[in-house]
Design a protein around this motif. Structure first.
Motif, mmCIF file in Angstrom:
data_model
loop_
_atom_site.group_PDB
_atom_site.id
_atom_site.type_symbol
_atom_site.label_atom_id
_atom_site.label_comp_id
_atom_site.label_asym_id
_atom_site.label_seq_id
_atom_site.Cartn_x
_atom_site.Cartn_y
_atom_site.Cartn_z
ATOM 1 N N PRO A 106 -8.100 -81.365 68.381
ATOM 2 C CA PRO A 106 -7.918 -82.524 67.846
ATOM 3 C C PRO A 106 -7.217 -83.721 68.824
ATOM 4 O O PRO A 106 -5.964 -83.458 69.190
ATOM 5 N N TRP A 107 -8.004 -84.887 69.367
ATOM 6 C CA TRP A 107 -7.361 -85.383 70.338
ATOM 7 C C TRP A 107 -6.699 -86.522 69.505
ATOM 8 O O TRP A 107 -6.999 -87.554 69.109
ATOM 9 N N ASP A 108 -5.427 -86.368 69.304
ATOM 10 C CA ASP A 108 -4.469 -87.286 68.678
ATOM 11 C C ASP A 108 -3.889 -88.352 69.515
ATOM 12 O O ASP A 108 -3.444 -89.303 68.900
ATOM 13 N N TYR A 109 -3.701 -88.374 70.907
ATOM 14 C CA TYR A 109 -3.002 -89.166 71.481
ATOM 15 C C TYR A 109 -4.044 -89.727 72.808
ATOM 16 O O TYR A 109 -4.618 -88.920 73.358
ATOM 17 N N TRP A 110 -4.097 -90.993 72.839
ATOM 18 C CA TRP A 110 -4.991 -91.563 73.802
ATOM 19 C C TRP A 110 -4.139 -92.741 74.786
ATOM 20 O O TRP A 110 -3.206 -93.365 74.421
ATOM 21 N N GLY A 111 -4.632 -92.811 75.885
ATOM 22 C CA GLY A 111 -4.189 -93.758 76.815
ATOM 23 C C GLY A 111 -4.986 -95.215 76.533
ATOM 24 O O GLY A 111 -6.015 -95.206 75.826
ATOM 25 N N GLN A 112 -4.745 -96.106 77.309
ATOM 26 C CA GLN A 112 -5.249 -97.331 77.080
ATOM 27 C C GLN A 112 -6.352 -97.527 78.131
ATOM 28 O O GLN A 112 -7.228 -98.572 77.684
ATOM 29 N N GLY A 113 -6.809 -96.461 78.853
ATOM 30 C CA GLY A 113 -7.970 -96.781 79.637
ATOM 31 C C GLY A 113 -7.744 -97.339 80.979
ATOM 32 O O GLY A 113 -7.128 -98.065 81.160
ATOM 33 N N THR A 114 -8.589 -97.118 81.996
ATOM 34 C CA THR A 114 -8.639 -97.505 83.297
ATOM 35 C C THR A 114 -10.204 -97.799 83.622
ATOM 36 O O THR A 114 -10.892 -96.737 83.434
ATOM 37 N N GLN A 115 -10.441 -98.830 84.453
ATOM 38 C CA GLN A 115 -11.803 -99.027 84.727
ATOM 39 C C GLN A 115 -12.356 -98.286 85.978
ATOM 40 O O GLN A 115 -11.553 -98.643 87.064
ATOM 41 N N VAL A 116 -13.382 -97.775 85.924
ATOM 42 C CA VAL A 116 -13.887 -97.207 87.247
ATOM 43 C C VAL A 116 -15.379 -97.725 87.414
ATOM 44 O O VAL A 116 -16.124 -97.792 86.347
#
Length: 120
Positions: A106-116
Motif C-alpha cells: 500500500p503506497w501510503d506516502y508520496w513525494g511532490q514529484g520531480t520533472q525529467v
C-alpha cells in the motif's frame, strides 16, 4: 507519518543519465518498501521500480537494464539511477513509501514529484 522530498530531475539528451534522490523523514525508513513511479502527460501513473527493506528490487520491463534503484538507510534516502535515457522516459517522477504485506504494497506516502525531460 513519512514525508518524502525528491530531487535530481532535469533536462537531459537521449542516451544521457540522471540520478534521482528521495529523502525521507522519520526513524522507521528502513522498514518501508520504497518505490519510484512516473506519470507522463495524458498517461496513467506507472510503477518504475521498488526496493524492499531487505534490499530486493523489482523493475518495470521498460526500464530493466537501464535504471537501478538503491537505498541508503543511514541517510533515509532512496535513489534511482537512470542511464541510457530515452525520450519516452520523459515524465514527472514520484517517490513513494509503503509497508509491504506479502505481495501487497500500500503506497501510503508520496513525494511532490520531480520533472525529467529527455530530448531527442
Amino acid at each position: 507519518q513519512v514525508q518524502l522530498v525528491e530531487s535530481g530531475g532535469g533536462l537531459v539528451q537521449a542516451g544521457g543519465s540522471l540520478r534521482l534522490s528521495c529523502a525521507a523523514s522519520g526513524r522507521t525508513f528502513s522498514t518501508y518498501t520504497m518505490g519510484w513511479f512516473r506519470q507522463a502527460p495524458g498517461k496513467q501513473r506507472e510503477l518504475v521500480a521498488y526496493i524492499i527493506s531487505g534490499g530486493g528490487t523489482n523493475y518495470a520491463d521498460s526500464v530493466k537494464g537501464r535504471f537501478t534503484i538503491s537505498r541508503e538507510n543511514t541517510k533515509n534516502t532512496v535513489y534511482l539511477q537512470m542511464n541510457s535515457l530515452k525520450p519516452e522516459d520523459t515524465a514527472v517522477y514520484y517517490c513513494a513509501a509503503g509497508q509491504r504485506s506479502g505481495d501487497y504494497i500500500p503506497w501510503d506516502y508520496w513525494g511532490q514529484g520531480t520533472q525529467v525531460t529527455v530530448s531527442s
